[in-house]
Design an enzyme around this catalytic site. Structure first.
Site, short mmCIF file in Angstrom:
data_model
loop_
_atom_site.label_atom_id
_atom_site.label_comp_id
_atom_site.label_asym_id
_atom_site.label_seq_id
_atom_site.Cartn_x
_atom_site.Cartn_y
_atom_site.Cartn_z
N HIS A 17 0.92 -1.24 0.02
CA HIS A 17 0.08 -0.09 0.10
C HIS A 17 0.83 1.46 0.00
CE1 HIS A 17 -3.88 1.87 1.63
NE2 HIS A 17 -3.23 2.87 0.91
N HIS A 197 -9.41 1.21 -1.37
CA HIS A 197 -9.39 1.69 -0.11
C HIS A 197 -10.91 1.39 0.69
CE1 HIS A 197 -5.66 3.33 -1.37
NE2 HIS A 197 -5.68 4.08 -0.26
N GLU A 200 -11.13 3.14 5.77
CA GLU A 200 -10.34 3.99 6.60
C GLU A 200 -10.92 5.26 7.46
OE1 GLU A 200 -8.17 6.44 3.43
OE2 GLU A 200 -6.48 6.76 4.98
N ASP A 278 1.73 3.82 2.91
CA ASP A 278 0.66 4.76 2.32
C ASP A 278 1.33 6.26 1.59
OD1 ASP A 278 -1.94 5.30 1.80
OD2 ASP A 278 -2.45 6.15 3.67
N ASP A 279 1.69 7.09 2.26
CA ASP A 279 2.13 8.09 1.65
C ASP A 279 3.49 8.64 2.40
OD1 ASP A 279 0.05 8.89 -0.26
OD2 ASP A 279 -1.34 8.76 1.31
N1 ADE Z 1 -4.74 8.93 -1.74
C1 ADE Z 1 -3.55 8.77 -1.26
N2 ADE Z 1 -3.54 8.38 -0.07
C2 ADE Z 1 -4.50 8.10 0.48
C3 ADE Z 1 -5.31 7.50 1.53
N3 ADE Z 1 -4.69 7.30 2.74
N4 ADE Z 1 -6.70 7.33 1.29
C4 ADE Z 1 -7.41 7.55 0.30
N5 ADE Z 1 -6.83 8.22 -0.73
C5 ADE Z 1 -5.43 8.28 -0.69
ZN ZN Z 2 -3.72 4.81 0.50
#
Ligand code: ADE
Ligand code: ZN
Length: 336
Positions: A17, A197, A200, A278-279
């Protein structure tokens, strides 16, 4: 450094992810802004990092889409992907399944081919030069209409050899999986893997929709399944993997504190949870930092760390034979 931290650093692992656009470090953002003559609303790398304080998903997304605007040419997408892969080499990551958001770029007039060719060339070099295998997953932006997702799928059709699957990301609440029932059916008919996703920020009902309507092969995040015991039982029975992202959950206030993170509970219930970043450029840590911070916060044991690393391969789209080789490597490492 604690023994478990050393153990994590050397543990073979996969990441399932990861949004490539979310691995854009401020330094590269500045470099690309300069290269492409694009102005960004920050004076310094420090100012960018200081702006990365979020109280929910939408606040993050607004900044994340803005950051992606410095990506223009094929080489930019190559450099972004290559930087992530070299970083993953340092974390002893052996396999990655990475997301990209084509609409974030095509909506700015960047050709789909430029985006995918730059990413794919870096992924191929990553396999050859770094020994990291990879799959690419194309995400549809759920805040846009399904019709736009269909256009994106059409653009991807000449490139299907480079795309393993499709996903669903962006603003979750108000955009349930059912909104994309038809385009995911088309993607399935093309033989693509399906992820989304779900859970969340959105409720358990969105996870049910992702299972029943999109027919997902894996759940991204999935935290809120814990609110519904029947749903948990079903996810376990179907053997679906959850791609959990602890530092992301902390940054976006999905959990109040890492000590409250439900990862241990998920494992104890028998859910196939994995750890992911994730990011990472926005949430303060790549893969190993997610393992290390979570281990410290909720006292993950050595056995739980082994389970998490094995789950990362078992939940991947690699062949069973490849999964067995990676899990065997984990056994050799943890016995040695
Ligand atoms: N795009 C990038 N990161 C995300 C996340 N955690 N949830 C939804 N969209 C995303
Ligand atoms: Zn994500």
């Amino acid at each position: 450094m604690s023994n478990l931290e050393k153990f994590i650093n050397g543990l073979p692992k996969a990441e399932l992810h990861l949004h490539l656009e979310g691995s854009l470090e401020p330094e590269l953002m500045f470099e690309l802004a300069k290269r492409n003559n694009i102005s960004i609303p920050f004076d310094s790398v420090e100012a960018v990092r200081a702006a990365y304080k979020f109280s929910n998903l939408q606040e993050f997304l607004d900044i994340y889409y803005q950051g992606a605007q410095v990506l223009i040419n094929e080489q930019d997408f190559y450099d972004l992907t290559w930087a992530y892969l070299t970083r993953m080499k340092a974390d002893n990551c052996k396999h990655v399944e990475v997301f990209f958001d084509p609409q974030t770029h095509t909506d700015r007039g960047i050709d789909f081919d430029i985006v995918i060719n730059g990413i794919n060339r870096a992924l191929e070099d990553g396999k050859k030069e770094l020994g990291i295998s990879s799959f690419l997953i194309m995400c549809f932006l759920r805040h846009l209409p399904e019709e736009e997702a269909f256009k994106t799928l059409a653009m991807a059709t000449p490139h299907l050899a480079k795309v393993k699957g499709v996903g669903l990301d962006s603003s979750e609440v108000g955009h349930p999986p059912s909104k994309f029932a038809n385009v995911f059916k088309s993607a399935r008919d093309l033989g693509l893997k399906i992820v989304a996703h779900a859970g969340e920020e959105g409720p358990p009902e969105y996870i049910y929709e992702a299972l029943d309507i999109l027919q997902i092969d894996r759940i991204d995040h999935g935290n809120r399944c814990l609110e519904d015991e029947k749903l948990v039982a079903r996810i376990i029975e179907e053997g679906l993997t959850l791609t959990v992202c602890p530092l992301s959950n902390l940054s976006l206030c999905v959990v109040k504190d890492l000590t409250q993170h439900p990862l241990k509970v998920m494992l104890a219930k028998g859910l196939k949870a994995t750890i992911n970043s994730d990011d990472p450029a926005y949430f303060g840590g790549y893969l190993n930092k997610n393992y290390i911070e979570t281990q410290k916060a909720i006292n993950l044991t050595r056995d739980e760390l082994i389970t998490l690393a094995k789950n990362s391969f078992k939940g991947s789209f690699l062949s069973q034979q490849e999964i067995d080789v990676h899990c065997g490597d984990i056994d050799v490492y943890s016995l040695g």
